[in-house]
Design a protein around this motif. Sequence first.
Motif, PDB file in Angstrom:
ATOM      1  N   GLN A  20     -46.461 -33.325 -18.537  1.00 25.26           N
ATOM      2  CA  GLN A  20     -45.544 -32.321 -19.046  1.00 25.26           C
ATOM      3  C   GLN A  20     -44.187 -32.986 -19.275  1.00 25.26           C
ATOM      4  N   LEU A  65     -45.633 -29.926 -23.947  1.00 27.43           N
ATOM      5  CA  LEU A  65     -44.198 -29.741 -24.092  1.00 27.43           C
ATOM      6  C   LEU A  65     -43.772 -28.490 -23.335  1.00 27.43           C
ATOM      7  N   TYR A  66     -42.817 -28.654 -22.454  1.00 29.11           N
ATOM      8  CA  TYR A  66     -42.256 -27.540 -21.685  1.00 29.11           C
ATOM      9  C   TYR A  66     -40.989 -27.101 -22.400  1.00 29.11           C
ATOM     10  N   ASN A  67     -41.038 -25.903 -23.007  1.00 31.08           N
ATOM     11  CA  ASN A  67     -39.907 -25.413 -23.804  1.00 31.08           C
ATOM     12  C   ASN A  67     -39.559 -23.987 -23.377  1.00 31.08           C
ATOM     13  N   LEU A  71     -42.314 -25.224 -33.393  1.00 29.17           N
ATOM     14  CA  LEU A  71     -43.312 -25.837 -32.515  1.00 29.17           C
ATOM     15  C   LEU A  71     -44.540 -26.272 -33.311  1.00 29.17           C
ATOM     16  N   GLY A 124     -45.886 -30.017 -33.442  1.00 25.67           N
ATOM     17  CA  GLY A 124     -47.243 -30.303 -33.002  1.00 25.67           C
ATOM     18  C   GLY A 124     -48.061 -31.027 -34.055  1.00 25.67           C
ATOM     19  N   VAL A 136     -49.399 -34.098 -28.583  1.00 25.45           N
ATOM     20  CA  VAL A 136     -48.916 -32.856 -27.966  1.00 25.45           C
ATOM     21  C   VAL A 136     -50.013 -31.815 -28.150  1.00 25.45           C
ATOM     22  N   VAL A 139     -48.177 -26.277 -25.207  1.00 28.28           N
ATOM     23  CA  VAL A 139     -46.779 -25.922 -25.005  1.00 28.28           C
ATOM     24  C   VAL A 139     -46.699 -24.876 -23.906  1.00 28.28           C
ATOM     25  N   LYS A 140     -45.806 -25.128 -22.942  1.00 28.61           N
ATOM     26  CA  LYS A 140     -45.458 -24.122 -21.951  1.00 28.61           C
ATOM     27  C   LYS A 140     -44.205 -23.423 -22.449  1.00 28.61           C
ATOM     28  N   LEU A 141     -44.281 -22.077 -22.624  1.00 28.47           N
ATOM     29  CA  LEU A 141     -43.210 -21.372 -23.312  1.00 28.47           C
ATOM     30  C   LEU A 141     -43.189 -19.919 -22.874  1.00 28.47           C
ATOM     31  N   LEU A 172     -51.536 -22.793 -25.530  1.00 33.43           N
ATOM     32  CA  LEU A 172     -50.286 -22.130 -25.170  1.00 33.43           C
ATOM     33  C   LEU A 172     -50.354 -21.629 -23.731  1.00 33.43           C
TER      34      LEU A 172
END
Length: 310
Positions: free
Chosen positions: A110, A142-144, A157, A161, A167, A170-172, A192
């Motif tokens: 991450q 990706l931690y966003n 995103l 990507g 990638v 995504v953590k969102l 996701l």
Amino acid sequence: MPTKHPHHTVRGNWAALLLPIEADDSIDFSKLAEELDILIDAGVDGIYSNGTAGEFHNQTEEEFDQIQSLLAERCRASGMPFVIGACQPDPTIMLNRLRRAVELQPAAFQVILPDWWPLTNMEAIDFLRRAADLADDIPLILYNPPHAKRALTPADLGDIGKAVPQVVGVKLADGDKDWYRQARQHLQGLALFVPGHHLATGFREGIAAGSFSNVACLSPHGAQRWTQSMHNELEAALELESRICKFMADHIVPFRRNLGYSNAALDKLLCAIGQWGPVGTRLRFPYRSIDEAELPRLRALARNMLGELF
């Protein structure tokens, strides 16, 4: 949802590794090992280090290496999947963390976007390509979060990507119906990870691969049971989600909104409410910790409102 990496196995309910901080600001690694054993015994889908609640922004490089080595050792011995957070606001430090941790072979890394000055999309792509090169064949998540200097739109995103195939997720934060519409339009092929207390909604919308979960901070066993129930008892899972959200909104979020405590303080508070591990509410200086005198009241409320989780 299909992913772009054949070895990508990060899905479901992932529990955060929280740092037991002593009065002298040291990390108690014996308690950290005990916490890992408890999470492994809970049968969560995986364990991840160095999210916001793991205080990645406030540890030395020696401590980073020791945390990741302990995580990898305990998880490999038990067959538990693990993700290493190489996150750090400084891009040079973050890439060096990633470079050193490759030998531990996590399921994924991450990373965040460098966070002192907001990156443009092209700068974000350049950074993530460099990170992907250093990660070898290990995928990136990706931690966003909303508190990032740039909380990227689904369209942003999606563009990033496509430009960096390594990638895979995504953590969102999720959003309303329009956000889910945009996510379906732009984020196909990315896994996701929505907020833990919205996971049943993400599951219903067909968009969530899982969560790096604040609900697992409250109860790793309960969060795992709840996640599994979404496959055959979705309406009941959604009803429990509505109570989880009410508990968070009425009794946890006010510590941040009204009193200024950090998200990490809130996650450690959840852990202390759940009473499942030797973590405590203390954050490392200079961040303020929520007074443990709050715990008896909050424990009673949690067990009354969310009895299934315990």
